[in-house]
Design an enzyme around this catalytic site. Structure first.
Site, PDB file in Angstrom:
ATOM      1  N   HIS A   1       0.824  -1.208   0.000  1.00 23.64           N
ATOM      2  CA  HIS A   1       0.000   0.000   0.000  1.00 23.64           C
ATOM      3  C   HIS A   1       0.861   1.262   0.000  1.00 23.64           C
ATOM      4  CE1 HIS A   1      -3.356  -2.675   1.865  1.00 23.64           C
ATOM      5  NE2 HIS A   1      -3.153  -2.922   0.582  1.00 23.64           N
TER       6      HIS A   1
ATOM      7  N   HIS B   1      -9.908  -1.347  -4.435  1.00 25.45           N
ATOM      8  CA  HIS B   1      -8.719  -1.771  -3.692  1.00 25.45           C
ATOM      9  C   HIS B   1      -7.845  -2.701  -4.536  1.00 25.45           C
ATOM     10  CE1 HIS B   1      -6.114  -2.209  -0.294  1.00 25.45           C
ATOM     11  NE2 HIS B   1      -5.971  -3.467  -0.679  1.00 25.45           N
TER      12      HIS B   1
ATOM     13  N   ASP C   1      -3.933  -2.221  -5.313  1.00 28.83           N
ATOM     14  CA  ASP C   1      -2.922  -3.275  -5.147  1.00 28.83           C
ATOM     15  C   ASP C   1      -2.109  -3.481  -6.429  1.00 28.83           C
ATOM     16  OD1 ASP C   1      -3.293  -3.959  -2.487  1.00 28.83           O
ATOM     17  OD2 ASP C   1      -4.687  -5.597  -2.913  1.00 28.83           O
TER      18      ASP C   1
ATOM     19  N   HIS D   1      -2.181 -10.521  -5.776  1.00 28.36           N
ATOM     20  CA  HIS D   1      -0.734 -10.255  -5.688  1.00 28.36           C
ATOM     21  C   HIS D   1       0.139 -11.274  -6.418  1.00 28.36           C
ATOM     22  CE1 HIS D   1      -1.028  -6.812  -3.169  1.00 28.36           C
ATOM     23  NE2 HIS D   1      -1.651  -7.448  -2.210  1.00 28.36           N
TER      24      HIS D   1
HETATM   25 ZN   LIG Z   1      -4.107  -4.411  -0.577  1.00 33.20          ZN
END
Ligand SMILES: [Zn+2]
Length: 308
Positions: A83, A240, A244, A267
């Site tokens: 973040h 969000h 990311d 991710h």
């Molecule tokens: Zn995140």
């Protein structure tokens, strides 16, 4: 050559300190984002360890993407970096030395909002060198079952993300984001990470996520969001995910332009995507005014599809 009309590399005007708790270990931690010179990049430094080892925010130093992104060099690691990296890239900051006093960055409220707000408020300093920008020279797509992420050349950064979550409160959300520092702060930075109440309980039993779930994440119950304040954007979950992606793209080592389309990626897939791009899919472009010419000079190529 005069540098007065070309985009210049940026760093933070002054050191900025953030303090809070790590989401996974729950320990108090502080981080100091400090100015850094031309071509330094974003580098973490574990000031609590002997020799103060440095850990550059680059994809070759990613050691884990389970739950959060962890970077490491040798024995030294720093976790939950995504973040803060997203905020730095989102604001156009190219160079910073980030001192950390422990193995994990503070989670703060689970978004990049506090990082973005404080960094922007403190201001950035222009350095006397041109900004480096990366552009894709061909379309690249990486897939893992029903998750995928793809880029095609463009002279700006656009991220089109579709979240499909088999849960009545989340469901399908699509957000198309056109990047600029102003748009980043307004449209993405406040979007929090999220988890299902059942997962949070399981993580708590495993000793993880003990930083106080409702203060640092959106927690989704069977039929509603459990946070008393509700959501910050109606499609906060998908926003969000884009936040990311921007943090994961920071591992390229500089800003990237292109049209990114993604569905269900997280991710680990994003990291594989960055690795694939760095493996011959990107070209560094400078000055920025040349981006269109560089893109137009590439032969038209079919999308290269890779499996994760
Ligand atoms: Zn995140």
């Amino acid at each position: 050559m005069s540098l007065s009309h070309v985009p210049l590399q940026e760093t933070v005007e002054d050191a900025v300190c953030f303090s809070g708790r790590g989401v996974h270990g729950g320990a108090p931690c502080r981080v100091f984002v400090r100015p850094a010179p031309v071509d330094h990049g974003i580098v973490f430094r574990r000031i609590d360890l002997p020799g103060e080892p440095r850990i550059p925010a680059r994809v070759e130093h990613v050691v884990s993407t389970t739950l959060a992104t962890t970077l490491g060099v040798g024995e030294a690691t720093v976790g939950t970096v995504e973040h803060l990296l997203s905020a730095l890239l989102g604001l156009g900051i190219d160079n910073a030395l980030i001192d950390v006093e422990g193995p994990e960055l503070p989670i703060l409220d689970g978004s990049a909002g506090p990082f973005t707000h404080e960094l922007r408020g403190r201001g950035t300093a222009m350095l006397q060198a041109e900004k480096h920008v990366w552009i894709p020279i061909k379309p690249v797509r990486i897939e893992d079952g029903n998750r995928w992420i793809e880029i095609e050349p463009a002279d700006e950064l656009i991220i089109d993300y579709t979240l499909q979550y088999d849960h009545p409160v989340i469901g399908t959300q699509r957000v198309v984001y056109r990047h600029s520092p102003v748009n980043y702060e307004r449209e993405l930075s406040h979007a929090r990470t999220f988890g299902l109440a059942a997962e949070v309980e399981m993580m708590r039993q495993q000793g993880l996520a003990i930083g106080g779930a409702l203060d640092c994440a959106v927690v989704v119950g069977d039929d509603r969001v459990l946070n008393p304040e509700g959501l910050r954007y109606p499609d906060e979950f998908a926003r969000h995910k884009i936040l990311d992606i921007i943090g994961d793209l920071a591992m390229i080592g500089g800003p990237i332009l292109g049209r990114i389309t993604a569905s269900r990626s997280g991710h680990s897939l994003n990291q594989r995507f960055v690795e694939a791009l760095l493996d011959g899919g990107l070209v560094e472009c400078s000055p920025l005014s040349e981006v269109r010419n560089v893109i137009d000079a590439q032969p038209t190529q079919r999308v290269e599809v890779l499996s994760a």
